[in-house]
Enzyme design. Sequence first.
Site, short mmCIF file in Angstrom:
data_model
loop_
_atom_site.label_atom_id
_atom_site.label_comp_id
_atom_site.label_asym_id
_atom_site.label_seq_id
_atom_site.Cartn_x
_atom_site.Cartn_y
_atom_site.Cartn_z
N LYS A 13 0.84 -1.22 0.00
CA LYS A 13 0.00 0.00 0.00
C LYS A 13 0.87 1.26 0.00
CE LYS A 13 -2.14 -0.97 3.89
NZ LYS A 13 -1.49 -2.23 4.28
N ARG A 88 -9.23 0.82 8.92
CA ARG A 88 -8.72 -0.52 9.19
C ARG A 88 -9.75 -1.40 9.87
NH1 ARG A 88 -2.86 0.25 8.74
NH2 ARG A 88 -1.83 -1.71 9.20
N ARG A 127 11.91 -7.23 5.21
CA ARG A 127 11.97 -5.78 4.98
C ARG A 127 13.06 -5.12 5.83
NH1 ARG A 127 6.28 -2.80 4.85
NH2 ARG A 127 6.17 -3.23 7.09
N ARG A 160 12.20 -2.54 10.95
CA ARG A 160 11.20 -1.75 11.66
C ARG A 160 10.84 -2.47 12.97
NH1 ARG A 160 5.97 -0.03 8.09
NH2 ARG A 160 4.81 -1.20 9.63
N ARG A 171 -0.01 -8.90 13.54
CA ARG A 171 -0.54 -7.91 12.59
C ARG A 171 -1.40 -8.59 11.52
NH1 ARG A 171 4.84 -5.65 10.79
NH2 ARG A 171 3.78 -4.43 9.21
P1 ADP Z 1 1.44 -2.21 7.80
O1 ADP Z 1 0.20 -1.97 6.99
O2 ADP Z 1 2.56 -2.79 6.99
O3 ADP Z 1 1.19 -2.96 9.06
P2 ADP Z 1 1.37 0.57 8.69
O4 ADP Z 1 2.51 1.53 8.67
O5 ADP Z 1 0.19 0.86 7.87
O6 ADP Z 1 2.04 -0.82 8.30
O7 ADP Z 1 0.85 0.38 10.20
C1 ADP Z 1 1.74 0.11 11.27
C2 ADP Z 1 0.95 0.06 12.58
O8 ADP Z 1 0.37 1.35 12.84
C3 ADP Z 1 -0.21 -0.91 12.61
O9 ADP Z 1 0.19 -2.23 12.94
C4 ADP Z 1 -1.09 -0.28 13.73
O10 ADP Z 1 -0.56 -0.56 15.02
C5 ADP Z 1 -0.90 1.21 13.50
N1 ADP Z 1 -1.96 1.74 12.58
C6 ADP Z 1 -1.79 2.17 11.31
N2 ADP Z 1 -2.96 2.59 10.78
C7 ADP Z 1 -3.90 2.40 11.75
C8 ADP Z 1 -5.30 2.61 11.83
N3 ADP Z 1 -6.01 3.09 10.79
N4 ADP Z 1 -5.93 2.29 12.98
C9 ADP Z 1 -5.26 1.80 14.03
N5 ADP Z 1 -3.94 1.57 14.04
C10 ADP Z 1 -3.26 1.86 12.92
#
Ligand code: ADP
Length: 267
Positions: A13, A88, A127, A160, A171
Amino acid sequence: MRIILLGAPGSGKGTQAQRLQKDLGLPQISTGDLLRKAAVSGSEFGLQAKMAMDAGELVSNSVVLEMMKERLSACDVGSGYVLDGFPRNQIQAEGLDTVLSDLGQTLDAAVFMDVSHEVLMKRLTGRRTCSKTGKLMNIHFSSQQDLDECIEAGGTLIRRDDDNEDTIRNRLEVYERETEPLITYYRKCRLLQVVDAHTRAAASQNIEVRLVALPGFGFDVDTPEDLRQVHQYPRARQTASFLDSIGFVGRYPRLDRDVGSDLVAIG
Ligand code: ADP
């Protein structure tokens, strides 16, 4: 144009959102990036967010919705954006609907980036970011030369905080439980576009083909000034050529208006 990118962690994404920002000028809004920035700031809210992120859990809906309400009301995203990592879950999707209707706006598409579990695991466990250049790499997919270059430049390959096996497993579980049902949600809203995203090239091309077919895509080309602006979007020109090459007969509307011989240069 307002687009949501839906997909599992590791589905690409972020990469696609950055590409759309560069090629179409649609600002990327990434909740993950916004939350990581808050975590670095050391504020109480940031530290709470970091705890949830490090455990692979979602940050609380109320915090994320408040943050997004503010971000979506800013003037730099008035004419469109790509949402990366939001919504999400169902509560966030409904919250987004409310924010949009308050702003008098609508969504153009929710693009689901479809990638197999096996590929997701390799992407997430492999990654790494170069500490020197910030370049994103993957120990399973990047060339040895790219990996060596980072070390030779005096950098290290950083993982990360939430890319360790336990957090990754969590996750993915959270994704399946909370986020996957949004595929049905957006299908019912008639906004869903499913694209094969197993490679970056396939994802780029498949997303592009879907987006250009949407009513919101395109440029009004009525005046020489409009035409000049179209020329500032290299991707619009490439897309037009690509569509021509596959004999696409649907929309890339508005580019095919009668604007004289200059149009030949675009198509
Ligand atoms: P990925 O999609 O690869 O897990 P992101 O950078 O999108 O990586 O998200 C990393 C973390 O940030 C998620 O595991 C969550 O803890 C938090 N996060 C991101 N977006 C949201 C959201 N919309 N609602 C709640 N937590 C979020």
